[in-house]
Scaffold this motif. Structure first.
Motif, PDB file in Angstrom:
ATOM      1  N   ASP A 115      -3.411   5.431  -0.068  1.00 45.28           N
ATOM      2  CA  ASP A 115      -2.120   4.303  -0.462  1.00 45.28           C
ATOM      3  C   ASP A 115      -1.406   5.201  -1.096  1.00 45.28           C
ATOM      4  O   ASP A 115      -1.949   6.032  -2.190  1.00 45.28           O
ATOM      5  CB  ASP A 115      -2.864   3.082  -1.172  1.00 45.28           C
ATOM      6  CG  ASP A 115      -3.658   2.662  -0.407  1.00 45.28           C
ATOM      7  OD1 ASP A 115      -3.843   2.316   0.576  1.00 45.28           O
ATOM      8  OD2 ASP A 115      -4.445   1.272  -0.914  1.00 45.28           O
ATOM      9  N   TYR A 128      -9.471  -1.103  -4.845  1.00 43.18           N
ATOM     10  CA  TYR A 128      -9.315  -1.986  -4.815  1.00 43.18           C
ATOM     11  C   TYR A 128      -9.494  -2.369  -5.911  1.00 43.18           C
ATOM     12  O   TYR A 128     -10.540  -2.204  -6.097  1.00 43.18           O
ATOM     13  CB  TYR A 128      -8.989  -2.776  -3.649  1.00 43.18           C
ATOM     14  CG  TYR A 128      -8.355  -3.600  -3.162  1.00 43.18           C
ATOM     15  CD1 TYR A 128      -7.011  -3.638  -2.964  1.00 43.18           C
ATOM     16  CD2 TYR A 128      -8.387  -4.919  -3.886  1.00 43.18           C
ATOM     17  CE1 TYR A 128      -6.505  -4.925  -2.590  1.00 43.18           C
ATOM     18  CE2 TYR A 128      -7.579  -6.006  -3.709  1.00 43.18           C
ATOM     19  CZ  TYR A 128      -6.322  -6.441  -3.025  1.00 43.18           C
ATOM     20  OH  TYR A 128      -6.123  -7.012  -3.280  1.00 43.18           O
ATOM     21  N   THR A 156      -9.179   4.934  -0.594  1.00 42.33           N
ATOM     22  CA  THR A 156      -8.620   3.674  -0.535  1.00 42.33           C
ATOM     23  C   THR A 156      -9.195   3.482  -1.829  1.00 42.33           C
ATOM     24  O   THR A 156     -10.340   2.844  -2.038  1.00 42.33           O
ATOM     25  CB  THR A 156      -8.478   2.550  -0.028  1.00 42.33           C
ATOM     26  OG1 THR A 156      -8.817   2.356   0.641  1.00 42.33           O
ATOM     27  CG2 THR A 156      -6.846   3.653   0.939  1.00 42.33           C
ATOM     28  N   CYS A 207       0.846  -1.327   0.333  1.00 41.55           N
ATOM     29  CA  CYS A 207      -0.185   0.062  -0.185  1.00 41.55           C
ATOM     30  C   CYS A 207       0.756   1.485   0.042  1.00 41.55           C
ATOM     31  O   CYS A 207       0.328   2.183   0.040  1.00 41.55           O
ATOM     32  CB  CYS A 207      -0.917  -0.206   1.012  1.00 41.55           C
ATOM     33  SG  CYS A 207      -2.116  -1.179   1.221  1.00 41.55           S
ATOM     34  N   VAL A 219      -4.022  -3.133  -5.555  1.00 40.84           N
ATOM     35  CA  VAL A 219      -4.575  -1.608  -4.573  1.00 40.84           C
ATOM     36  C   VAL A 219      -3.719  -0.813  -5.638  1.00 40.84           C
ATOM     37  O   VAL A 219      -3.308  -1.176  -6.656  1.00 40.84           O
ATOM     38  CB  VAL A 219      -3.114  -1.257  -4.029  1.00 40.84           C
ATOM     39  CG1 VAL A 219      -3.233  -0.515  -3.408  1.00 40.84           C
ATOM     40  CG2 VAL A 219      -2.897  -2.982  -2.740  1.00 40.84           C
TER      41      VAL A 219
END
Length: 288
Positions: free
Chosen positions: A265, A232, A230, A54, A238
Motif C-alpha cells: 500500500d 490493516y 500490507t 490503498c 489501511v
C-alpha cells in the motif's frame, strides 16, 4: 529542476536486466491499485476513506513512480453497457474506484512515452455487482479491443526482456487472471498466487512474521507470485508502514531478492522501487 519521477523508466534505463526473463525479476507492485486518495469518492464515504484507500495517486502516477505490477479487482455493473460497466472496487460493500477505461488510457499514455517498460496486470478478483455474475465476455472483448496488441503471449514467458523487445515493439503487458470459459486466450497468463497473512486485521509485527514465514520457504521461482506486504488495523484501517517496508526490504535484509512481486500500500512513499531496481540490476550483471 529535480526529476519528480526518477524511476519512471527504470527498466529501460537498466540495460543489464535485458538478460533476465520476466519471471526472474523482482517486481514492485501496488496493492489494490484502483483505489487511491485522488479519486472523487461520494461525499458519504469520504470520511471512511482510510478504511479502503490503498494508494496515494491514480494509475498513471503509480506507473510514473516505477510501480510495474497493478493489483486489480474489478466488478461489472449491469446498469451500464460496454467498457463503462467495469470499475475497480475494494471491500465487501464494493466501494468503487477507478474505471477500466481509465486503466486503458493510463497504460496507453505511459507505454507510448516509455515503450520499453513492462507492466503486469494482476486481475486479482473479478466480481459481479448485487449478486449478478461478472461479465467475463464483455471484459474479454474490452481487453482485446484496447490492449490486445500490447499483451505478451504466455508462450513467451521464458524469453528474456531483450528478446521480447526484439520480437515486438508493442508487447509489453502481462495480463494474468483466473481461467473462465468466456475469459480465455493464449495471451492470458495464469492467475497470480497471492501470499497474504490470512487475516483482515494484521498488525505490522504480525505482517513481519508472515513475511518471514513465507520467505523461509518461498513459492517456486519459475512462476509469478505476489507477497502481500500490507497491514490493516481494526481502528486505523489501511496502515501506512513506509518505514517498516523500507527496513524489511532494504539492501541489508536479504528478503527482497527472495520475492517475485512485492505488493504494498502507498508504495510511492517507499523505497521499494529503488530496491527492486538494484536487485534486478545486479541479477542481470551476474547472468551470463
Amino acid at each position: 529542476m529535480t526529476n519528480k519521477y526518477p524511476y519512471k523508466n527504470w527498466m529501460s534505463a537498466t540495460s543489464s536486466i535485458d538478460k533476465l526473463t520476466l519471471l526472474e525479476l523482482v517486481w514492485p507492485g501496488a496493492h489494490n491499485s484502483g483505489v487511491d486518495y485522488d479519486f472523487p469518492y461520494p461525499i458519504h464515504v469520504q470520511p471512511a476513506s482510510h478504511w479502503f484507500v490503498c494508494q496515494d495517486g491514480p494509475f498513471i502516477q503509480q506507473l510514473n513512480e516505477g510501480v510495474r505490477v497493478l493489483d486489480l479487482r474489478f466488478h461489472s455493473d449491469e446498469h451500464w453497457l460496454g467498457v463503462k460497466k467495469f470499475h475497480t472496487f475494494h471491500g465487501y460493500k464494493l466501494l468503487r474506484g477507478r474505471s477500466l477505461s481509465e486503466l486503458f488510457k493510463s497504460l496507453d499514455f505511459f507505454l507510448n512515452e516509455n515503450p520499453d517498460e513492462f507492466v503486469v496486470l494482476d486481475m486479482h478478483e473479478l466480481k459481479g455487482l448485487d449478486e449478478q455474475h461478472f461479465d467475463y465476455k464483455g471484459f474479454h472483448e474490452a481487453i482485446m479491443s484496447e490492449l490486445g496488441e500490447r499483451l505478451i503471449p504466455l508462450k513467451n514467458q521464458y524469453l528474456t526482456l531483450g528478446a521480447l523487445k526484439k520480437m515486438s515493439s508493442l508487447q509489453r503487458i502481462v495480463l494474468a487472471g483466473e481461467w473462465h470459459p468466456d475469459f480465455t486466450s493464449p495471451l492470458y497468463w495464469p492467475k497470480i498466487r497471492s501470499e497474504w497473512s490470512g487475516s483482515d486485521i494484521t498488525s505490522p509485527e504480525e505482517l513481519r512474521q508472515h513475511i518471514e514465514r513465507t520467505l523461509n520457504n518461498p513459492p517456486h521461482k519459475n512462476t509469478f507470485w505476489s507477497l502481500s506486504a500490507t497491514s490493516y488495523g481494526e481502528l486505523a484501517g489501511v496502515k501506512r508502514i513506509t518505514q517498516e517496508l523500507n527496513k524489511w526490504f532494504g539492501p541489508d535484509s536479504g528478503w527482497a531478492p527472495k520475492c517475485s512481486i512485492i505488493s504494498a500500500d502507498f508504495i510511492g512513499a517507499t523505497q521499494l522501487v529503488s530496491y527492486c531496481r538494484e536487485i534486478n540490476f545486479f541479477r542481470g550483471l551476474r547472468k551470463t
